[in-house]
Scaffold this motif. Sequence first.
Motif, PDB file in Angstrom:
ATOM      1  N   GLY A 174      13.884  50.087  57.254  1.00 46.96           N
ATOM      2  CA  GLY A 174      13.927  49.928  58.617  1.00 46.96           C
ATOM      3  C   GLY A 174      13.301  48.570  58.860  1.00 46.96           C
ATOM      4  N   LEU A 175      13.151  48.206  60.095  1.00 39.57           N
ATOM      5  CA  LEU A 175      12.522  46.859  60.470  1.00 39.57           C
ATOM      6  C   LEU A 175      10.942  47.315  61.037  1.00 39.57           C
ATOM      7  N   VAL A 176      10.082  46.653  60.376  1.00 40.94           N
ATOM      8  CA  VAL A 176       8.584  46.809  60.654  1.00 40.94           C
ATOM      9  C   VAL A 176       7.832  45.568  60.719  1.00 40.94           C
ATOM     10  N   GLN A 177       6.956  45.610  61.705  1.00 40.16           N
ATOM     11  CA  GLN A 177       6.069  44.378  61.641  1.00 40.16           C
ATOM     12  C   GLN A 177       4.911  44.506  60.707  1.00 40.16           C
ATOM     13  N   ALA A 178       4.379  43.195  60.084  1.00 46.94           N
ATOM     14  CA  ALA A 178       3.527  43.246  59.135  1.00 46.94           C
ATOM     15  C   ALA A 178       2.222  44.073  59.696  1.00 46.94           C
TER      16      ALA A 178
END
Length: 121
Positions: free
Chosen positions: A8-12
């Motif tokens: 998925g999409l995740v922040q640093a």
Amino acid sequence: QLQASGGGLVQAGGSLRLSCAASRGTLSGYDMGWFRQAPGKGRVLVASINWSGVSTYYVDSVKGRFTISRDNAKNAMYLQMNSLKPDDTALYYCAAGSYDRMTQKVRYDYWGQGTLVTVSS
């Protein structure tokens, strides 16, 4: 056949947990690994675990951040990814294989379809 999921999409700095399950047969007895392929780059072994779960390997860039594990009773393997960085962005594949005494390496014969991990800065 292997099925990878959990991308998925995740922040640093965030975390994701990838799972790999077998749709047919058992994973018991196989050495297993997680590979990743970033855009424009080759496929790289990120982490591996032997058939019993006793022995593990990590590429230097993920040591201390990623943890590979397996649950043979559930016929599954996992990759816990913490402190994610933009450089971790890639398509992640799980694979299963056996130790080849001739090459002294694991030969991965079975592959999942890949799950996309995107880490934003």
